[in-house]
Design a protein around this motif. Structure first.
Motif, PDB file in Angstrom:
ATOM      1  N   LYS A 165       0.830  -1.209   0.000  1.00 43.13           N
ATOM      2  CA  LYS A 165       0.000   0.000   0.000  1.00 43.13           C
ATOM      3  C   LYS A 165       0.862   1.255   0.000  1.00 43.13           C
ATOM      4  O   LYS A 165       1.953   1.278   0.578  1.00 43.13           O
ATOM      5  N   ILE A 166       0.350   2.288  -0.668  1.00 45.11           N
ATOM      6  CA  ILE A 166       1.041   3.580  -0.756  1.00 45.11           C
ATOM      7  C   ILE A 166       0.283   4.596   0.089  1.00 45.11           C
ATOM      8  O   ILE A 166      -0.908   4.824  -0.135  1.00 45.11           O
ATOM      9  N   LEU A 167       0.989   5.211   1.047  1.00 45.29           N
ATOM     10  CA  LEU A 167       0.352   6.198   1.930  1.00 45.29           C
ATOM     11  C   LEU A 167       1.018   7.559   1.744  1.00 45.29           C
ATOM     12  O   LEU A 167       2.218   7.636   1.462  1.00 45.29           O
ATOM     13  N   LEU A 168       0.235   8.603   1.919  1.00 51.94           N
ATOM     14  CA  LEU A 168       0.751   9.976   1.828  1.00 51.94           C
ATOM     15  C   LEU A 168       0.391  10.674   3.134  1.00 51.94           C
ATOM     16  O   LEU A 168      -0.729  10.516   3.628  1.00 51.94           O
ATOM     17  N   SER A 169       1.325  11.454   3.694  1.00 50.79           N
ATOM     18  CA  SER A 169       1.113  11.973   5.047  1.00 50.79           C
ATOM     19  C   SER A 169       0.215  13.194   5.135  1.00 50.79           C
ATOM     20  O   SER A 169      -0.168  13.599   6.235  1.00 50.79           O
ATOM     21  N   GLY A 222       9.727  18.054  -8.091  1.00 49.30           N
ATOM     22  CA  GLY A 222       9.096  17.071  -8.977  1.00 49.30           C
ATOM     23  C   GLY A 222       7.834  16.477  -8.363  1.00 49.30           C
ATOM     24  O   GLY A 222       7.103  15.749  -9.038  1.00 49.30           O
ATOM     25  N   GLY A 223       7.617  16.774  -7.073  1.00 52.23           N
ATOM     26  CA  GLY A 223       6.364  16.406  -6.420  1.00 52.23           C
ATOM     27  C   GLY A 223       6.129  14.907  -6.312  1.00 52.23           C
ATOM     28  O   GLY A 223       7.036  14.080  -6.467  1.00 52.23           O
ATOM     29  N   LEU A 224       4.859  14.570  -6.032  1.00 48.52           N
ATOM     30  CA  LEU A 224       4.475  13.172  -5.875  1.00 48.52           C
ATOM     31  C   LEU A 224       4.767  12.381  -7.147  1.00 48.52           C
ATOM     32  O   LEU A 224       5.190  11.224  -7.096  1.00 48.52           O
ATOM     33  N   GLY A 225       4.557  13.024  -8.297  1.00 52.50           N
ATOM     34  CA  GLY A 225       4.777  12.338  -9.572  1.00 52.50           C
ATOM     35  C   GLY A 225       6.205  11.825  -9.698  1.00 52.50           C
ATOM     36  O   GLY A 225       6.437  10.658 -10.033  1.00 52.50           O
ATOM     37  N   ALA A 226       7.173  12.686  -9.414  1.00 54.17           N
ATOM     38  CA  ALA A 226       8.578  12.274  -9.522  1.00 54.17           C
ATOM     39  C   ALA A 226       8.900  11.195  -8.490  1.00 54.17           C
ATOM     40  O   ALA A 226       9.558  10.198  -8.799  1.00 54.17           O
ATOM     41  N   THR A 227       8.426  11.374  -7.267  1.00 55.44           N
ATOM     42  CA  THR A 227       8.747  10.430  -6.195  1.00 55.44           C
ATOM     43  C   THR A 227       8.225   9.025  -6.519  1.00 55.44           C
ATOM     44  O   THR A 227       8.947   8.036  -6.362  1.00 55.44           O
ATOM     45  N   GLU A 243      -6.848   9.342  -7.776  1.00 55.68           N
ATOM     46  CA  GLU A 243      -6.873  10.808  -7.671  1.00 55.68           C
ATOM     47  C   GLU A 243      -7.814  11.274  -6.562  1.00 55.68           C
ATOM     48  O   GLU A 243      -7.504  12.219  -5.832  1.00 55.68           O
ATOM     49  N   ALA A 244      -8.944  10.602  -6.437  1.00 57.98           N
ATOM     50  CA  ALA A 244      -9.935  11.028  -5.436  1.00 57.98           C
ATOM     51  C   ALA A 244      -9.396  10.909  -4.010  1.00 57.98           C
ATOM     52  O   ALA A 244      -9.883  11.579  -3.099  1.00 57.98           O
ATOM     53  N   ALA A 245      -8.363  10.081  -3.831  1.00 59.32           N
ATOM     54  CA  ALA A 245      -7.817   9.885  -2.482  1.00 59.32           C
ATOM     55  C   ALA A 245      -6.741  10.901  -2.122  1.00 59.32           C
ATOM     56  O   ALA A 245      -6.295  10.960  -0.968  1.00 59.32           O
ATOM     57  N   LEU A 246      -6.308  11.718  -3.103  1.00 54.95           N
ATOM     58  CA  LEU A 246      -5.198  12.641  -2.846  1.00 54.95           C
ATOM     59  C   LEU A 246      -5.687  13.860  -2.072  1.00 54.95           C
ATOM     60  O   LEU A 246      -6.546  14.596  -2.556  1.00 54.95           O
ATOM     61  N   PRO A 247      -5.108  14.090  -0.890  1.00 54.55           N
ATOM     62  CA  PRO A 247      -5.526  15.279  -0.139  1.00 54.55           C
ATOM     63  C   PRO A 247      -4.914  16.547  -0.747  1.00 54.55           C
ATOM     64  O   PRO A 247      -3.692  16.638  -0.893  1.00 54.55           O
ATOM     65  N   ILE A 248      -5.763  17.489  -1.141  1.00 50.82           N
ATOM     66  CA  ILE A 248      -5.296  18.779  -1.680  1.00 50.82           C
ATOM     67  C   ILE A 248      -6.206  19.875  -1.130  1.00 50.82           C
ATOM     68  O   ILE A 248      -7.427  19.744  -1.169  1.00 50.82           O
ATOM     69  N   ARG A 249      -5.586  20.927  -0.601  1.00 48.80           N
ATOM     70  CA  ARG A 249      -6.387  22.046  -0.091  1.00 48.80           C
ATOM     71  C   ARG A 249      -7.113  22.734  -1.247  1.00 48.80           C
ATOM     72  O   ARG A 249      -6.554  22.879  -2.338  1.00 48.80           O
ATOM     73  N   THR A 250      -8.316  23.221  -0.958  1.00 55.86           N
ATOM     74  CA  THR A 250      -9.096  23.916  -1.993  1.00 55.86           C
ATOM     75  C   THR A 250      -8.327  25.103  -2.573  1.00 55.86           C
ATOM     76  O   THR A 250      -8.284  25.284  -3.795  1.00 55.86           O
ATOM     77  N   LEU A 293       1.721  16.021  12.269  1.00 53.87           N
ATOM     78  CA  LEU A 293       2.146  16.231  10.880  1.00 53.87           C
ATOM     79  C   LEU A 293       1.569  15.188   9.931  1.00 53.87           C
ATOM     80  O   LEU A 293       1.887  15.195   8.739  1.00 53.87           O
ATOM     81  N   GLY A 294       0.722  14.298  10.443  1.00 52.22           N
ATOM     82  CA  GLY A 294       0.144  13.279   9.574  1.00 52.22           C
ATOM     83  C   GLY A 294      -1.374  13.225   9.686  1.00 52.22           C
ATOM     84  O   GLY A 294      -2.003  12.258   9.261  1.00 52.22           O
ATOM     85  N   ARG A 295      -1.940  14.290  10.238  1.00 55.13           N
ATOM     86  CA  ARG A 295      -3.376  14.283  10.531  1.00 55.13           C
ATOM     87  C   ARG A 295      -4.243  14.019   9.290  1.00 55.13           C
ATOM     88  O   ARG A 295      -5.296  13.428   9.378  1.00 55.13           O
ATOM     89  N   GLU A 296      -3.744  14.482   8.126  1.00 57.49           N
ATOM     90  CA  GLU A 296      -4.547  14.305   6.906  1.00 57.49           C
ATOM     91  C   GLU A 296      -4.010  13.155   6.045  1.00 57.49           C
ATOM     92  O   GLU A 296      -4.239  13.116   4.837  1.00 57.49           O
ATOM     93  N   ALA A 297      -3.301  12.240   6.672  1.00 53.96           N
ATOM     94  CA  ALA A 297      -2.719  11.116   5.930  1.00 53.96           C
ATOM     95  C   ALA A 297      -3.807  10.283   5.260  1.00 53.96           C
ATOM     96  O   ALA A 297      -4.944  10.236   5.739  1.00 53.96           O
ATOM     97  N   ALA A 298      -3.432   9.648   4.160  1.00 57.92           N
ATOM     98  CA  ALA A 298      -4.392   8.819   3.432  1.00 57.92           C
ATOM     99  C   ALA A 298      -3.662   7.690   2.718  1.00 57.92           C
ATOM    100  O   ALA A 298      -2.489   7.824   2.361  1.00 57.92           O
TER     101      ALA A 298
END
Ligand SMILES: Nc1ncnc2c1ncn2[C@@H]1O[C@H](COP(=O)(O)OP(=O)(O)OP(=O)(O)O)[C@@H](O)[C@H]1O
Ligand SMILES: Nc1ncnc2c1ncn2[C@@H]1O[C@H](COP(=O)(O)OP(=O)(O)OP(=O)(O)O)[C@@H](O)[C@H]1O
Ligand SMILES: [Mg+2]
Ligand SMILES: [Mg+2]
Ligand SMILES: [Mg+2]
Ligand SMILES: [Mg+2]
Ligand SMILES: [Mg+2]
Ligand SMILES: [Mg+2]
Lengths: 335, 335
Positions: A165-169, A222-227, A243-250, A293-298
């Motif tokens: 599984k791939i998680l983002l913080s 390079g962001g998430l794409g490069a990583t 894409e729907a799972a990626l947390p991004i501020r409005t 620092l991981g409150r919005e992890a997914a």
């Protein structure tokens, strides 16, 4: 000329010694540095050490959420932490441009000192060079960090396996959008702050929950794409994200749309990607969310077998696209 | 645009990955770097480590006797060695200016790789940033080194004691005069080469002869004058040197006279100052002279008690002068 960096500050004479004493030593203040030998000396236990380095050239030097000083500490602490290591010591090399205001330098150095203190990682040795006006850009800071890897930890970019599984913080794009909004003078940009932060304590909490994390990486340039492409290449696997799972501020999404940027490729400075076995994912996610620092992890996706090592994404509309390496098109430089 | 550094080389995308692969990895070539993790990982025995860092901004980038690449290796290897330590690993951060010829970069990186190989100290991790044209100066390189201190070694700048002897490993001023002659377009300058060299093997030979060396320091920026003043201040002593004992090449002395420089303050990049107990001086001198990088070594003076921590010199004419810190007057920047 008073109150500004001049070439004598780099000449090895009295002016340099005074700058080091009164500015750097006063701010960084620790026993290793105070020795003023050509190097810092400390004891380490037998075991595995890691070493990481980054040169910092961010412009502008001050931005919402931080400045080049704290960024230079966080960036290197994070690269050390991405081995699952505990950061121990930092070095700092400054390249100053003649004419740079000493008051700005003081702000930067104090921010750096505060970040180092907060992270618990002393700056134990340094260097100060001065280049002529027009040969630099105010100040560049190169930090190098060393850290110690706990005996049972084996985090590496080549350990992603199909099924993992791939998680983002947390949220994507905050740092890059904060910098670019400032550069482009976007008024709404001022509400977006860099996410710059030291992640080693989050990592320690994650390892306490799941000692066998396979991969960790901070999606900076390079962001998430490069990583994800880097990790896919290193491990010889494909990746699939949602894409729907990626947390991004409005506000960040809006700024990206306005600036014509894809948040997948925008730099972050206080986020990490983690990859672990599927049976560990829930525990890891819970540990991340329990840390400030991981409150919005997914969980954003999973590793798949793929001889092409492609990173694919199911879009919010249910379609599918390949998230390729960023190539060709010129982004404004943000780090 | 082809054949030159452009901003995409620093953007975190495909162009950067390719530059790192084809240029840096190909040249530095080692297992740690090849992992391409955010950090390098290696095992160390329990004991004392040292860490040193220097940013290198020399201009011009190529000069008789070397270039910024080998200098960046030697400089940091030497600062590690000045603790009596064996250098183990290096990191390298590059700040490239947009438009810099890739062919020049290749020459520099290969020179760096050769210097690292020759010194037996691999470059295990790195970083590459690109700044806009006019915000840099071709290339800046920050190297950081770590090394291990043998258990019985206690070299430190604060250990000079009245009665101790001061030794110098060879001629003064070669590096600085080579650079300045080139800058000023002095024709006789071309016969003067930088002394840039890695001194750790000389140091190891010296420690084998005299394990209790008190102080070691490489007289780089600010030259011998700055180094002796630093050591005097750290140890709380005075120093007395003898001008007639200072090894200086005839061409260097002539160039200094022509350029209005005092060789005491001109930078060296392959020399060291050593301080030891008087009874150890003969053995230390013999060990230095037996090594190719110490063939012209000399005892140049001694440590004295002095509440003012002055560095004094008996001149060739039998007079006496104070060798103060370099202050005020602007030397051309050479590093
Ligand atoms: N910006 C800085 N922050 C913290 N410490 C610094 C800084 N610049 C220099 N120092 C410290 O000051 C001392 C002298 O540094 P300096 O760079 O003159 O030594 P060096 O590397 O031996 O000389 P050179 O850079 O000419 O090769 C060292 O102890 C170094 O750690
Ligand atoms: N000039 C270089 N020489 C040797 N290795 C390099 C160089 N530049 C980068 N590398 C290596 O390439 C890999 C990627 O480096 P990169 O700087 O992209 O990682 P990072 O520091 O995690 O990202 P960022 O710099 O955006 O924070 C690392 O393994 C690094 O050691
Ligand atoms: Mg980094
Ligand atoms: Mg990283
Ligand atoms: Mg230095
Ligand atoms: Mg040095
Ligand atoms: Mg030194
Ligand atoms: Mg980097």
């Amino acid at each position: 000329k008073r109150g500004r960096v001049d070439l004598t500050h780099g000449s090895g004479g009295r002016a340099m010694a005074q700058l080091i004493d009164e500015l750097f030593l006063a701010a960084f203040d620790n026993d290793w540095l105070r020795q003023l030998n050509d190097q810092a000396c400390f004891s380490v236990p037998a075991g595995r050490l890691v070493m990481a380095t980054d040169s910092h050239v961010v412009s502008p030097l001050f931005f919402p959420g931080g400045d080049i000083g704290c960024l230079a500490v966080h960036g290197t602490v994070n690269d050390v932490a991405m081995a699952g290591a505990k950061p121990l010591y930092l070095s700092a090399g400054f390249i100053l441009e003649e004419g740079f205001p000493l008051s700005d330098l003081k702000r930067i150095v104090e921010s750096m000192a505060a970040a180092a203190r907060q992270a618990g990682v002393p700056i134990v040795t340094g260097d100060t060079k001065v280049v002529e006006q027009g040969k630099g850009d105010g100040v560049f800071i190169t930090t190098t960090g060393i850290g110690v890897v706990p005996a049972d930890v084996r985090v590496s970019g080549d350990r992603a396996r199909p099924g993992d599984k791939i998680l983002l913080s947390g949220t994507l794009g905050d740092h890059g959008v904060a910098i670019m909004s400032l550069r482009e003078n976007l008024s709404f940009g001022t509400s977006i702050a860099s996410d710059t932060a030291a992640l080693h304590e989050l990592v320690a909490a994650m390892l306490a929950a799941v000692p066998d994390i396979h991969c960790l990486r901070d999606p900076t340039r390079g962001g998430l794409g490069a990583t994800l492409n880097e990790l896919a290449r290193q491990s010889g696997v494909g990746m699939h994200i949602d894409e729907a799972a990626l947390p991004i501020r409005t506000e960040v999404a809006a700024a990206c749309e306005f600036l014509g940027l894809d948040p997948l490729y925008v730099a972050n400075e206080g986020k990490l990607v983690a990859i672990c076995a599927p049976e560990d994912a829930d525990r890891l996610l819970a540990a991340m969310r329990a840390h400030p620092l991981g409150r919005e992890a997914a969980v954003i996706g999973e590793v798949r077998a793929d001889p092409h090592h492609f990173v694919q994404m199911t879009t919010s509309f249910g379609g599918s696209r390949i998230v390729d390496w960023l190539s060709g098109e010129q982004l404004p430089r943000i780090c």
